[in-house]
Scaffold this motif. Structure first.
Motif, short mmCIF file in Angstrom:
data_model
loop_
_atom_site.label_atom_id
_atom_site.label_comp_id
_atom_site.label_asym_id
_atom_site.label_seq_id
_atom_site.Cartn_x
_atom_site.Cartn_y
_atom_site.Cartn_z
N PHE A 1 0.81 -1.22 0.00
CA PHE A 1 0.00 0.00 0.00
C PHE A 1 0.85 1.27 0.00
O PHE A 1 0.33 2.35 -0.23
CB PHE A 1 -0.94 0.02 1.22
CG PHE A 1 -0.22 -0.08 2.54
CD1 PHE A 1 0.25 1.07 3.18
CD2 PHE A 1 -0.01 -1.30 3.13
CE1 PHE A 1 0.91 0.98 4.40
CE2 PHE A 1 0.64 -1.40 4.35
CZ PHE A 1 1.11 -0.26 4.99
N ASP A 2 2.15 1.14 0.27
CA ASP A 2 3.02 2.31 0.35
C ASP A 2 4.41 1.91 -0.13
O ASP A 2 5.06 1.07 0.49
CB ASP A 2 3.08 2.83 1.79
CG ASP A 2 3.84 4.15 1.92
OD1 ASP A 2 4.58 4.50 0.97
OD2 ASP A 2 3.70 4.81 2.96
N GLU A 3 4.85 2.53 -1.23
CA GLU A 3 6.15 2.15 -1.78
C GLU A 3 7.30 2.48 -0.84
O GLU A 3 8.41 1.95 -0.98
CB GLU A 3 6.38 2.85 -3.13
CG GLU A 3 6.47 4.35 -3.05
CD GLU A 3 6.74 4.99 -4.40
OE1 GLU A 3 7.11 6.16 -4.42
OE2 GLU A 3 6.56 4.30 -5.43
N LYS A 4 7.05 3.32 0.16
CA LYS A 4 8.10 3.65 1.12
C LYS A 4 8.21 2.62 2.24
O LYS A 4 9.14 2.67 3.04
CB LYS A 4 7.83 5.04 1.72
CG LYS A 4 7.96 6.18 0.73
CD LYS A 4 7.74 7.52 1.40
CE LYS A 4 7.90 8.67 0.42
NZ LYS A 4 7.68 9.98 1.07
N ILE A 5 7.25 1.70 2.29
CA ILE A 5 7.30 0.64 3.30
C ILE A 5 7.15 -0.71 2.58
O ILE A 5 6.10 -1.34 2.61
CB ILE A 5 6.18 0.81 4.36
CG1 ILE A 5 6.17 2.24 4.90
CG2 ILE A 5 6.39 -0.18 5.52
CD1 ILE A 5 5.03 2.53 5.85
N PRO A 6 8.17 -1.14 1.88
CA PRO A 6 8.05 -2.36 1.08
C PRO A 6 7.89 -3.61 1.94
O PRO A 6 8.54 -3.77 2.97
CB PRO A 6 9.37 -2.40 0.30
CG PRO A 6 10.31 -1.62 1.15
CD PRO A 6 9.51 -0.54 1.79
N MET A 7 7.01 -4.48 1.51
CA MET A 7 6.76 -5.76 2.18
C MET A 7 6.68 -6.84 1.10
O MET A 7 6.93 -6.57 -0.07
CB MET A 7 5.47 -5.70 3.00
CG MET A 7 5.43 -4.59 4.03
SD MET A 7 3.90 -4.66 5.00
CE MET A 7 3.92 -3.02 5.75
N LYS A 8 6.31 -8.03 1.47
CA LYS A 8 6.11 -9.10 0.51
C LYS A 8 4.77 -9.76 0.78
O LYS A 8 4.22 -9.65 1.88
CB LYS A 8 7.25 -10.12 0.57
CG LYS A 8 7.37 -10.84 1.91
CD LYS A 8 8.50 -11.85 1.90
CE LYS A 8 8.17 -13.06 1.06
NZ LYS A 8 9.24 -14.06 1.00
N TYR A 9 4.23 -10.43 -0.24
CA TYR A 9 2.97 -11.14 -0.08
C TYR A 9 3.20 -12.48 0.63
O TYR A 9 4.26 -13.11 0.47
CB TYR A 9 2.35 -11.45 -1.44
CG TYR A 9 1.81 -10.29 -2.22
CD1 TYR A 9 1.72 -9.00 -1.68
CD2 TYR A 9 1.38 -10.47 -3.54
CE1 TYR A 9 1.21 -7.94 -2.43
CE2 TYR A 9 0.87 -9.42 -4.29
CZ TYR A 9 0.80 -8.16 -3.73
OH TYR A 9 0.30 -7.11 -4.47
N PRO A 10 2.22 -12.96 1.38
CA PRO A 10 2.26 -14.35 1.82
C PRO A 10 2.35 -15.29 0.60
O PRO A 10 1.92 -14.94 -0.50
CB PRO A 10 0.94 -14.53 2.57
CG PRO A 10 0.60 -13.15 3.05
CD PRO A 10 1.06 -12.23 1.95
#
Length: 816
Positions: A638-647
């Motif tokens: 939801f925010d390119e500044k807080i990158p995560m990964k999908y399950p």
């Protein structure tokens, strides 16, 4: 007027000659490149060009060498001692692949700016800085120290370099490979460090993936309970490499105490996913399941498909050694292959051997950092860049005891999965002896020899499959694995806490392994190494299980196996993910509209094979991608500044089955409450719309899988499509045993039938050819065989006197 025209013509001629014979920025003189005498025209070869016998005087030889080339352009080298064997290997490899060897080591060493220039937006310079700051040269230097401690490896590396340099010395500019002329530079002397750089680059390709930052951001956002629930440490469906329940044959050493939980600063850099196309398959079938009563072995490493090919076939014969297989240009020995007694192959482990430590500096001078209750000195390493055109740049890289601080907080990383202000601890920076491993494997005669050879190996960790004519099959998950607490390294670590440091290594004899299992085969496909009962931590996440599950199911039912049985399995296109998901998706789409119904009927009738001409794999693949986005994007992207990964897909399927009303299925970015059924329906409609827009045609032949996947085998220089093989019509795909994707796939397929008394028979192919010269008949002559899923019989000669009508050229290397 006539004089004026003559002067104008003369002036234009002079100007053209001047323009064609000078550099224009980083562009080399085009006159030299276009010259019919010394330019690219001189690199053209005809199929008959090599059909002759030649004697070459080579400096440094101790005795004459016999080299025979077969119809594929494979060199069969017969030497009288190790020194001459590796000198000849260096010479013939350089003869076919010199530019590739040097370009790849320039890349690994962070030296592309020397031959290409800084590039647009300093892209080449940034690439070079990334390599150096990740410790590529530092790691190669440390590896070389280890390699040179073994006199056998030292002699092989030095002789290999001698052979390459002997070939370079024989060249005039007219003879330079095409790419040197294109880029306007000349080859430089080879050294053992270049071979170490090449081997170290494989750790970059296979063991530099990291999701620590993404996972840390998830931890900070959702807390540990949700992070561990959605990103579990073992999948719901798995068929591990070492069969579940395999008893341990060792007493485990104590496991280090876990460091306290640490959430760190998180990351404000966008990240890219690890390349999921990089992987491999291998297996060995016991004699009890073989038609001959002796084992069979197969291997197909999945790497980037490129021209020239990553691999280079060769036979090496000298006192104590007779081996055939594929090597990587730049390194002595055979990497994957067979001899008269054994065969072996490798797949990537995917171990957690790279950790990031948040650094606490004392002050803005960056001269000291805090660790173990005191300030420690930062070590500084100067990296010098000689840019094409004459400019010299100097960069200072900071090192803690963990390793390099790749980027500081004010710097922008080239690769977006690299945290700023963190030190890198990586197995690739350790001293190692991989050359010794392959030296011994090439000469191995039995299981004990194989295990001894593996004990020298550090990185990148590989699943070494083995078969012998003593009727043994085995597999070791092999490498140097840090001794860590469970899941230590799943998240970013506290660089001030000594408890978070690596506490030694898992003893080699405790690495996961199995010999002659009761099921009659061993295999690996980058999935989990073991079941959860294994006492040590290797990683919390491995490649998806589908390939491993499919291979094990096929091998489990296989009887009286032949080389063709194994070849067919290598080309298996069955989509096990679709088999898992199809009943779930169709059940959730209760009332399809007319457009959806047509696609749904196609998917229901699909035989689940990802064949080139099928349409259903295209629809299913896009549908799955968009459904994953529909479920997880609002929560984890939801925010390119807080990158995560999908399950994972495995975890998503388990969630759908166990809790179809879960809150995760609602899109938090909208006011309405979405249901899983809506997401399934909307994502299918979006898939059909995007495919129609892509081909500007409704559902039909234009949507065939090979057209959508569009497999390309590209030249190493970006944009050189004329020297590439584009849009290869082939099936397979990610998660399929035949793992041919857009840019990755089986880079070398090999099947070996073990036998006694010199009767071993190997078969193999790779998507390219022996030569790196685009003007050669052997540049890409094996691609069609590879595309059709066929294999070439490999000519394995027992002595130089053995006759074969497949031999097309003979060379004799004599003492100068």
């Amino acid at each position: 007027m006539k004089k004026l025209k003559a002067f104008v013509s003369l002036g234009l001629c002079i100007a053209l000659c001047y323009a064609l014979n000078r550099n224009w920025g980083t562009v080399p003189p085009l006159g030299n490149f276009l010259s019919p005498f010394t330019g690219f025209w001189a690199n053209a070869e005809s199929p008959q060009a090599a059909a002759n016998s030649t004697t070459l005087a080579i400096k440094g030889l101790q005795a004459p060498i016999n080299v025979q080339y077969d119809e594929m352009g494979v060199a069969h080298i017969f030497a009288q001692n190790d020194h001459d064997l590796y000198l000849a290997q260096g010479y013939v490899t350089a003869k076919d692949r010199l530019w590739q060897m040097e370009f790849q080591t320039h890349y690994a060493a962070g030296r592309l700016t020397e031959i290409i220039g800084e590039g647009k937006d300093q892209l080449m310079l940034q690439s070079d800085r990334y390599q150096r700051r990740m410790g590529a040269v530092y790691g190669a230097e440390k590896s070389l120290e280890g390699m040179m401690k073994d006199p056998r490896a030292k002699a092989a590396l030095e002789a290999y370099a001698e052979g390459i340099n002997a070939y370079i010395a024989s060249l005039s500019p007219r003879d330079y490979p095409f790419e040197y002329k294109l880029l306007g530079y000349a080859p430089e002397p080879w050294t053992p460090l270049k071979s170490a750089l090449f081997l170290k680059n494989m750790s970059f390709v296979l063991a530099s993936g990291t999701d620590d930052l993404r996972m840390t951001n998830i931890l900070r956002k959702y807390g540990k309970a949700i992070a561990e629930d959605l990103f579990p440490n073992y999948p719901f469906q798995e068929s591990p490499i070492i069969p579940a329940g395999t008893p341990l044959d060792f007493k485990p050493v104590p496991i280090p105490q876990a460091p306290i939980d640490f959430v760190g600063r998180g990351s404000f850099q966008a990240q890219t996913e690890r390349d999921k196309g990089i992987g491999s398959n291998n297996w060995a079938v016991a004699g009890s399941k073989s038609a001959t009563g002796l084992p069979l072995l197969a291997n197909d490493p999945h790497l980037t498909l490129s021209l020239p090919s990553i691999w280079y076939q060769i036979q090496l014969h000298a006192p104590g050694i007779n081996v055939y297989g594929s090597t990587m240009p730049g390194s002595p020995n055979v990497i994957i292959g067979f001899n008269n007694d054994i065969a072996w192959g490798v797949t990537n482990v995917g171990a957690d051997v790279i950790d990031w430590y948040e650094v606490k500096f004392k002050d803005a001078s960056l001269n000291e950092y805090w660790h173990d209750g005191r300030w420690k000195k930062i070590q500084k390493r100067l990296e010098i860049y000689h840019v094409k055109g004459g400019k010299t740049l100097v960069d200072t890289v900071l090192y803690t005891h963990h390793g390099p601080i790749v980027y500081l907080d004010h710097e922008k990383p080239l690769r977006k999965n690299i945290p700023t202000g963190h030190a890198l601890r990586w197995i690739a920076h350790e001293s190692s002896q991989e050359v010794t491993t392959f030296y011994l494997l090439n000469r191995a005669k039995n299981y004990d020899d194989y295990v001894k050879a593996l004990s020298y190996y550090a990185a990148p960790a590989q699943n070494f499959v083995f078969a012998s004519n003593q009727n043994d099959v085995a597999l070791w998950v092999n490498g140097r694995f840090p001794l860590k607490a469970p899941q230590q390294g799943k998240y970013i670590l506290d660089g001030t806490n000594p408890q978070a440091d690596w506490q030694g290594y898992i003893p080699h004899e405790h690495n996961p392994h199995v010999k002659n299992p009761s099921r009659g085969f061993v295999s690996s496909a980058n999935q989990f190494s073991t079941d959860p009962q294994y006492p040590y931590y290797i990683n919390w996440e491995f490649a998806p299980a589908e390939r491993g599950r499919r291979i094990n199911a096929r091998l489990g039912s296989m009887q009286k196996a032949t080389t063709d049985s194994l070849r067919l399995l290598q080309n298996d296109n069955y989509n096990l993910r679709a088999a898992d998901w199809r009943p779930v998706l169709t059940s959730l789409l209760a009332k399809p509209n007319a457009k959806q119904a047509k696609a749904l009927e196609l998917i229901k009738q699909w035989n689940l094979e990802n064949n080139a001409n099928e349409i259903a794999p295209t629809i299913f693949t896009v549908w799955m991608q968009l459904l994953q986005d529909a479920i997880w994007k609002d929560d984890f992207d939801f925010d390119e500044k807080i990158p995560m990964k999908y399950p994972s897909v495995d975890r998503t399927l388990a969630l759908i089955k166990s809790n179809p009303k879960a809150a995760w299925f609602d899109n938090t970015q909208t006011k309405s409450t979405e249901t899983l059924e809506q997401l399934v329906s909307n994502s299918l409609s979006a898939s059909l719309d995007s495919l129609e827009k892509w081909q500007k045609a409704p559902l039909g032949e234009a949507w065939q899988w090979s057209k959508y996947k569009s497999t390309d085998i590209k030249h190493l220089i970006p944009g050189m499509d004329a020297l590439s093989k584009m849009n290869v019509t082939i099936g397979g795909g990610a998660g399929i045993v035949n793992a041919t994707t857009e840019r990755t796939g089986p880079s070398w397929r090999m099947v070996v039938q073990l036998a006694t008394q010199g009767g071993v028979q190997g078969y193999g192919v790779y998507p390219g050819g022996q030569s790196g010269n685009p003007g050669s008949w052997h540049y890409d002559d094996l691609i069609e065989t590879w595309r059709k899923g066929e294999l070439k019989p490999l000519l394995f000669l027992q002595n130089p006197q053995q006759s074969s009508d497949r031999i097309k050229q003979k060379l004799v290397f004599s003492k100068e």
